[in-house]
Write an enzyme that holds these catalytic residues in place. Structure first.
Site, PDB file in Angstrom:
ATOM      1  N   ARG A 123     -15.049 -25.724  29.901  1.00 44.62           N
ATOM      2  CA  ARG A 123     -14.514 -24.672  30.765  1.00 44.62           C
ATOM      3  C   ARG A 123     -15.535 -24.408  31.867  1.00 44.62           C
ATOM      4  O   ARG A 123     -16.747 -24.476  31.626  1.00 44.62           O
ATOM      5  CB  ARG A 123     -14.282 -23.375  29.978  1.00 44.62           C
ATOM      6  CG  ARG A 123     -13.095 -23.399  29.039  1.00 44.62           C
ATOM      7  CD  ARG A 123     -11.763 -23.447  29.797  1.00 44.62           C
ATOM      8  NE  ARG A 123     -10.619 -23.461  28.898  1.00 44.62           N
ATOM      9  CZ  ARG A 123     -10.028 -24.554  28.421  1.00 44.62           C
ATOM     10  NH1 ARG A 123     -10.463 -25.755  28.774  1.00 44.62           N
ATOM     11  NH2 ARG A 123      -8.996 -24.465  27.614  1.00 44.62           N
ATOM     12  N   GLU A 126      -9.935 -21.907  39.026  1.00 44.95           N
ATOM     13  CA  GLU A 126      -9.218 -23.184  39.203  1.00 44.95           C
ATOM     14  C   GLU A 126      -7.925 -22.901  39.944  1.00 44.95           C
ATOM     15  O   GLU A 126      -7.142 -22.076  39.469  1.00 44.95           O
ATOM     16  CB  GLU A 126      -8.901 -23.814  37.841  1.00 44.95           C
ATOM     17  CG  GLU A 126     -10.116 -24.448  37.217  1.00 44.95           C
ATOM     18  CD  GLU A 126      -9.872 -24.950  35.795  1.00 44.95           C
ATOM     19  OE1 GLU A 126      -8.717 -24.931  35.342  1.00 44.95           O
ATOM     20  OE2 GLU A 126     -10.837 -25.331  35.143  1.00 44.95           O
ATOM     21  N   HIS A 129      -8.708 -30.108  36.286  1.00 44.85           N
ATOM     22  CA  HIS A 129      -8.456 -29.800  34.861  1.00 44.85           C
ATOM     23  C   HIS A 129      -7.329 -30.698  34.307  1.00 44.85           C
ATOM     24  O   HIS A 129      -6.251 -30.223  33.953  1.00 44.85           O
ATOM     25  CB  HIS A 129      -8.087 -28.308  34.705  1.00 44.85           C
ATOM     26  CG  HIS A 129      -8.294 -27.818  33.301  1.00 44.85           C
ATOM     27  ND1 HIS A 129      -8.620 -26.519  33.002  1.00 44.85           N
ATOM     28  CD2 HIS A 129      -8.204 -28.454  32.103  1.00 44.85           C
ATOM     29  CE1 HIS A 129      -8.722 -26.370  31.691  1.00 44.85           C
ATOM     30  NE2 HIS A 129      -8.479 -27.539  31.127  1.00 44.85           N
TER      31      HIS A 129
HETATM   32  O1  LIG Z   1      -7.053 -28.428  25.485  1.00 46.67           O
HETATM   33  C1  LIG Z   1      -7.648 -27.768  26.318  1.00 46.67           C
HETATM   34  O2  LIG Z   1      -7.957 -26.577  26.131  1.00 46.67           O
HETATM   35  C2  LIG Z   1      -8.043 -28.388  27.596  1.00 46.67           C
HETATM   36  O3  LIG Z   1      -8.486 -27.728  28.467  1.00 46.67           O
HETATM   37  C3  LIG Z   1      -7.933 -29.858  27.753  1.00 46.67           C
HETATM   38  O4  LIG Z   1      -8.466 -30.291  28.965  1.00 46.67           O
END
Ligand SMILES: O=C(O)C(=O)CO
Length: 394
Positions: free
Chosen positions: A310, A339, A358
């Site tokens: 993250r 984002e 992402h």
């Molecule tokens: O599965 C998740 O939380 C993701 O962010 C995958 O990129």
């Protein structure tokens, strides 16, 4: 406000467990061909059937009542709505088990739908769920997040409504590890710059002006050795990388030996020794800004930072400074905060940065498998069965 567990679904009783995959595939070849095996009667009657769902190494049993088509439990879909083929495919999968209600439909007809909704399917990890929404859904039992990270959900608040939260750890591990490797290779070999050069009208260039570095035999430091981190290590082993890892808990000796990973009890040791540092931790209060000025300063000036967890795990201002001042060589980020980044964000103007929007789980297969995992979780929750992947507030 705690809601009673005895809901309108209290009539749903599982009767039978343990059918074989083979039998399931026989009964439902279409679903089985997608990795999920699910025995579902085509006769919609008030009869009870057993569902066995298995995907990959998982085998999940959920008891569920086979219902009349109009009686399927209602699921509120957050952030689906697109017309893209994959999403339609996903909606079709959900429709086999649920009556789908989009947020738009819900908002347009709230009073009528409020009592029907027993589950929410959160598509992608972005939409959040607030108190007002929870207060408006008296029969909500489960929120199924598609994706592993649930940092966008207030677990304590949701749990105070007696509502369960689930995630999809199995579906995300391989594609997210793949993105980690892709970013590491792309940054090491300056793939994006190379692509721009190849596409530019002036094709007179000298590769020696923009040399990359090699991943093979380099040292990779993985911070966060859960299932995604471990999948990264498995891939890195094929590149003969020296693998270091830092994690709250040390992995079993057999796991370490299988991928040749060495445990660093101190994150500082890993930062100092690694050529590539990959962040694969969950975002929690403990990991918020885990990598700041001090940690970047410990890294080698030739090192690359890769983030597939993250954005907020990195102090982004400190990262910009470190990249501008060549404290580290480069960064490759699948996640940022916010984002997307505002167009004038300095990270977007640095040649030693690669940013992807992402896309760790943005594959046809992962989207489908996440939906399958979420469906298994929702069916289990609605049937008061053990939930394959429940997430608890800390
Ligand atoms: O599965 C998740 O939380 C993701 O962010 C995958 O990129």
């Amino acid at each position: 406000m705690f809601r009673s567990k005895a809901s309108s679904l209290s009539t749903v009783i599982p009767l039978m467990f343990g059918q074989s995959n083979l039998a399931c595939k026989f009964f439902h070849p279409v679903i089985a061909s997608h990795g999920l095996c699910c025995h579902r009667s085509v006769i919609y009657k008030q009869r009870y059937r057993m569902h066995q769902l298995s995907a990959g190494r998982r085998t999940i049993n959920t008891g569920t009542k086979v219902m009349a088509e109009g009686e399927l439990p209602s699921v509120l879909i957050l952030d689906i709505g697109g017309t893209h083929g994959v999403l339609e495919d996903l909606a079709a999968l959900l429709k086999k088990h649920f009556h789908l209600i989009t947020m738009k439909e819900f908002l347009g007809n709230k009073e009528e739908m409020r009592k029907k909704i027993q589950s929410i399917f959160v598509f992608e990890c972005r939409p959040t769920i607030d108190r007002e929404l929870l207060e408006s859904l008296p029969n909500l039992k489960v929120i199924a997040n598609s994706g592993v990270g649930v940092d966008h959900l207030d677990l304590k608040m949701i749990s105070s409504f007696g509502v369960k939260v689930t995630n999809t750890p199995h579906a995300v591990a391989d594609p997210t590890a793949d993105i980690g490797m892709a970013l590491m290779l792309a940054s090491a070999r300056r793939l994006v710059e190379g692509c721009h050069i190849a596409l530019s009208p002036d094709t007179k260039y000298f590769a020696v002006d923009w040399l990359g570095v090699e991943v093979t035999r380099a040292t990779l430091g993985i911070i966060g050795m859960g299932s995604i981190g471990y999948k990264v290590a498995q891939r890195a082993r094929a590149f003969n990388m020296r693998i270091l890892y830092h994690n709250r808990n040390r992995r079993r000796k057999e796991d370490e030996e299988a991928v040749g990973a060495h445990y660093c009890a101190k994150m500082e040791d890993l930062l100092q020794q690694s050529d590539f540092v990959m962040l694969v931790v969950n975002l929690t209060p403990e990991t918020h800004k885990l990598i700041g000025k001090k940690e970047l300063g410990l890294m080698k000036p030739t090192a690359t930072l890769i983030n597939i967890s993250r954005g907020a795990v990195i102090d982004q201002d400190a990262l910009v400074e470190a990249l501008q001042n060549k404290v580290i060589r480069a960064a490759a980020l699948d996640v940022t905060y916010p984002e997307p980044l505002p167009r004038d964000h300095p990270l977007l103007n640095l040649s030693n940065v690669i940013i992807t929007p992402h896309i760790g789980t943005a594959t046809v297969q992962a989207i489908r498998m996440m939906a399958e995992e979420a469906i298994a979780n929702m069916l289990a929750a609605l049937n008061d069965q053990p939930i394959p992947s429940e997430v608890f507030p800390k």
